[in-house]
Structure formats: structure tokens, C-alpha cells
Design a protein around this motif. Structure first.
Motif, PDB file in Angstrom:
ATOM      1  N   THR A  36       1.935  -4.157   5.305  1.00  0.00           N
ATOM      2  CA  THR A  36       1.694  -3.261   5.647  1.00  0.00           C
ATOM      3  C   THR A  36       0.840  -2.137   5.579  1.00  0.00           C
ATOM      4  O   THR A  36       0.288  -1.445   4.791  1.00  0.00           O
ATOM      5  CB  THR A  36       1.796  -3.041   7.744  1.00  0.00           C
ATOM      6  OG1 THR A  36       1.964  -4.417   7.988  1.00  0.00           O
ATOM      7  CG2 THR A  36       1.212  -1.818   7.934  1.00  0.00           C
ATOM      8  N   ASP A  85      -1.065  -1.873   2.310  1.00  0.00           N
ATOM      9  CA  ASP A  85      -2.523  -2.297   2.501  1.00  0.00           C
ATOM     10  C   ASP A  85      -3.252  -1.392   3.590  1.00  0.00           C
ATOM     11  O   ASP A  85      -4.343  -0.614   3.148  1.00  0.00           O
ATOM     12  CB  ASP A  85      -2.457  -3.460   4.409  1.00  0.00           C
ATOM     13  CG  ASP A  85      -1.853  -4.677   3.811  1.00  0.00           C
ATOM     14  OD1 ASP A  85      -2.241  -5.416   2.022  1.00  0.00           O
ATOM     15  OD2 ASP A  85      -1.995  -5.325   3.999  1.00  0.00           O
ATOM     16  N   ARG A  97      -5.947  -2.286  11.698  1.00  0.00           N
ATOM     17  CA  ARG A  97      -4.870  -3.059  11.866  1.00  0.00           C
ATOM     18  C   ARG A  97      -4.008  -3.698  13.185  1.00  0.00           C
ATOM     19  O   ARG A  97      -3.099  -3.272  13.423  1.00  0.00           O
ATOM     20  CB  ARG A  97      -3.551  -2.594  11.505  1.00  0.00           C
ATOM     21  CG  ARG A  97      -4.066  -3.082   9.434  1.00  0.00           C
ATOM     22  CD  ARG A  97      -3.955  -4.165   9.269  1.00  0.00           C
ATOM     23  NE  ARG A  97      -2.517  -5.022  10.247  1.00  0.00           N
ATOM     24  CZ  ARG A  97      -1.931  -5.339   8.492  1.00  0.00           C
ATOM     25  NH1 ARG A  97      -2.250  -4.726   6.680  1.00  0.00           N
ATOM     26  NH2 ARG A  97      -0.842  -5.605   8.001  1.00  0.00           N
ATOM     27  N   TYR A 144       2.966   5.849  11.518  1.00  0.00           N
ATOM     28  CA  TYR A 144       2.972   4.807   9.478  1.00  0.00           C
ATOM     29  C   TYR A 144       3.338   6.400   8.839  1.00  0.00           C
ATOM     30  O   TYR A 144       3.316   5.945   7.236  1.00  0.00           O
ATOM     31  CB  TYR A 144       1.303   4.267   9.336  1.00  0.00           C
ATOM     32  CG  TYR A 144       1.128   4.832   8.152  1.00  0.00           C
ATOM     33  CD1 TYR A 144       1.655   3.076   7.583  1.00  0.00           C
ATOM     34  CD2 TYR A 144       0.653   5.295   7.546  1.00  0.00           C
ATOM     35  CE1 TYR A 144       1.189   3.013   5.743  1.00  0.00           C
ATOM     36  CE2 TYR A 144       0.547   5.062   5.831  1.00  0.00           C
ATOM     37  CZ  TYR A 144       0.584   3.979   5.601  1.00  0.00           C
ATOM     38  OH  TYR A 144       0.212   3.298   3.876  1.00  0.00           O
ATOM     39  N   GLU A 158       4.462  -1.514  15.066  1.00  0.00           N
ATOM     40  CA  GLU A 158       3.360  -2.563  14.802  1.00  0.00           C
ATOM     41  C   GLU A 158       3.056  -4.214  16.151  1.00  0.00           C
ATOM     42  O   GLU A 158       3.284  -4.613  15.470  1.00  0.00           O
ATOM     43  CB  GLU A 158       3.583  -3.070  13.528  1.00  0.00           C
ATOM     44  CG  GLU A 158       2.403  -3.639  12.694  1.00  0.00           C
ATOM     45  CD  GLU A 158       2.185  -4.137  11.005  1.00  0.00           C
ATOM     46  OE1 GLU A 158       1.685  -4.967  10.728  1.00  0.00           O
ATOM     47  OE2 GLU A 158       4.171  -4.012  10.564  1.00  0.00           O
TER      48      GLU A 158
END
Length: 340
Positions: free
Chosen positions: A52, A55, A118, A125, A268
């Protein structure tokens, strides 16, 4: 005669045939990989999935590079747009010139876009990648060493940096401010990792701690530099920027701790596609088991019916006389007919 000093590279470019490897760009690339690697480990530890961070970095890194370059060109526009300068040089990022303030600001926009795609909260994050960004800065600062730029005031300390004569620089021994900032950034990364483990920082507070700690060091390191810069009230522009951003970061930590204490439990959320796949897999397994049970029951019933039919046929066969065997009445009738 100076017996101890840090030498500067004779060149910042190594040519592998037709391909030039520039030390500045090489340091930036290594820093990005380290940031993504450490961020991925921290993201997984927080409950996220592997990959993740990379990405989202696909969005954050290009935005950050553009933002860093824009900040540098805008704040040092005289290097590119004044008389006798070539404005095309503004695009030569490999020659140095990235402003961390612009890189973080516009990089955050790219990260926001990636997180939104996402369904991930940006503060979570940011907390995961904060120490990695600090380490990336620590590595990236060595690019300034390759380019012999952003050094400090003259000094005769044993760790002085030796600068050779060149465009817009004089030969001599100077404070290695690139080294000071590199070491400071390593310390910032360790501080954030420790504080995050100790206090369970969440909702962007680990990232804010990184920002505040970096600004505290950048202020005094920036004050030592002698390269050309804009001044406001006797202080370099970047010193003022560090002061303002430091205050904002500390304010965020205090306010956020009161408004949203603790840490995110879920960083997430599972995607609907994954949930549907799991449900389909479970239903398929249950359906397969039910089908197998039904088939087994039907087979058992059929076997039972077949056994019952076989028993009935056997009883019928026992009750009927064998073909060609005379019955008692038949024997008597045969005897009477022969006497007449």
C-alpha cells in the motif's frame, strides 16, 4: 597546514558509457527506496497490507519532486531569471535545488490523492512514513556533498569541509552543514520511532512530531549557511519558514491530542471486493458440503430401496415351485388316468 578535513568529490557525475550517474540524483533515489521500505514495515505493523505504501508513493513522490523544485526556483528566482542567467536551468533538477518545504507540501497532495483512491486516512499514512521521510532527507543531503553546495561559514574544525574553486564558490574550509542536517535527520527518525512506540501516536501526530523536530534543527543549521538567500528582518527566509512550520506542528500535536486522543484501530479497511471474495469462497465451501451430504443421502436411500426389492424378489422365488417340478395334485391325476 590543515591536517584534517572532509574532502569533496572531484566530480558529481560518473559516466558509465553514454549513461551519466549523478550523485545528487542517486542519493534522492536511494532515499525514496529507504522511505518506502521503512514506511511499508510500519504500515504493516499498524494493520495495513503490504504494498500500500508503495502504491501511494507512486503519487506522492512525483508531486514531491515538483513541489520541491518549484519552491527552490520561486525562492531563488534570481538564479534563473535575472540578467545573464538561462531560465532553462530551472528544469535541471540534477544540478541540485530542492526545497523540502515545497516537497512536503505538494507531496502531501499526491499522498492525499493516493490515499483517497484506496480509502485510507491520510493522517495514518503520514504517521507510518514519517521516520522514513527523515531518513530519506538524511541520505538526500549527501547529494549536496557531491555538488559542493549548501555549506556553512568558514571554519578550522577537524571536520571542516574542503570546497574547491568553481562557479559561485571560493576554495576553502567550511562548516559541512549538509552533514549536520543529515545527522540531525537520523536523530529525528529515531525520535519519532521511539515516541510512536512509547506514546502510541496516531491521527497524524507522529508526522507532526517529525515536522517539529526537523524544523528545530533546520533553524540553526540554516543560520550557519552562507549561500545566497532572501532575508527578512535579518533572518534567512528558510529560518522564518522553519519557525512558522514548527509552531504549526506543535499546535497540531496539542490540539489533535485533545480532539482525537489515542490511535486509529483500523488504518486500511478491507475492500468490498475482498469481502465478497471471502463470502463467495465460504458460500462455495458450504454449498459443496451440502451437495455432498445430499448426494450421500440419496445414494443411501437408493441402496436401501434396492436391498428391499432384492429381499422381496427372494421371498417370491422361494414361494413359487420350480419349473417342471410336478405338484401333488398333478401326480395323483396322472396315476388315475393310467388305471382306466
Amino acid at each position: 597546514m590543515d591536517l584534517a578535513y572532509i574532502p569533496s568529490p572531484s566530480t558529481g557525475v560518473i559516466n558509465l558509457g553514454p549513461i551519466p550517474l549523478r550523485g545528487y540524483a542517486f542519493c534522492i533515489i536511494i532515499g525514496v527506496f529507504v522511505a518506502v521500505w521503512l514506511g511499508n514495515k510500519r504500515w504493516i505493523a499498524r494493520g495495513g497490507t503490504a504494498g500500500t505504501v508503495a502504491d501511494i508513493a507512486v503519487w506522492a513522490v512525483p508531486f514531491g519532486l515538483v513541489g520541491g523544485r518549484l519552491y527552490h526556483v520561486i525562492t531563488d528566482y534570481q538564479l534563473y531569471f535575472s540578467e545573464g542567467e538561462n531560465w532553462v536551468d530551472a528544469f535541471k533538477i540534477w544540478e541540485g535545488g530542492l526545497g523540502i518545504w515545497g516537497a512536503i507540501a505538494l507531496g502531501a497532495v499526491g499522498a492525499w490523492i493516493g490515499c483517497r483512491r484506496r480509502g485510507i486516512p491520510l493522517p495514518a499514512y503520514a504517521d507510518a512514513i514519517a521516520p522514513g521521510i527523515a531518513l530519506a532527507q538524511a541520505i538526500g543531503r549527501w547529494g549536496n556533498w557531491f555538488n559542493q553546495e549548501l555549506y556553512g561559514k568558514p571554519t578550522d574544525l577537524p571536520w571542516a569541509l574542503k570546497i574547491t574553486a568553481g562557479a559561485n564558490r571560493e576554495a576553502g574550509l567550511y562548516h559541512p552543514t549538509f552533514l549536520y542536517e543529515s545527522l540531525w535527520c537520523v536523530g529525528v527518525a529515531l525520535l519519532v520511532i521511539w515516541a510512536d512506540r512509547r506514546f502510541k501516536l496516531g491521527h497524524g501526530r507522529a508526522f507532526a512530531l517529525y515536522v517539529a523536530a526537523y524544523c528545530a534543527g533546520r533553524g540553526w543549521i540554516e543560520y550557519m549557511r552562507v549561500d545566497e538567500a532572501h532575508h527578512i528582518l535579518g533572518l534567512r527566509l528558510n529560518v522564518w519558514t522553519a519557525i512558522v512550520v514548527f509552531v504549526l506542528a506543535v499546535a497540531y500535536i496539542v490540539i489533535s491530542a485533545k480532539v482525537r486522543p489515542g490511535r486509529e484501530e483500523i488504518v486500511e479497511p478491507r475492500s468490498e471486493k475482498s469481502d465478497k471474495a471471502d463470502e463467495d469462497g465460504k458460500d462455495g465451501k458450504d454449498g459443496k458440503a451440502e451437495t455432498g451430504d445430499t448426494a450421500g443421502d440419496e445414494a443411501a436411500d437408493e441402496k436401501k430401496d434396492a436391498d428391499a426389492d432384492a429381499d422381496a424378489d427372494g421371498d417370491k422365488a422361494d414361494a413359487a415351485p420350480a419349473e417342471g417340478a410336478p405338484s401333488k395334485d398333478g401326480a395323483d391325476n396322472g396315476a388315475g388316468a393310467g388305471g382306466r
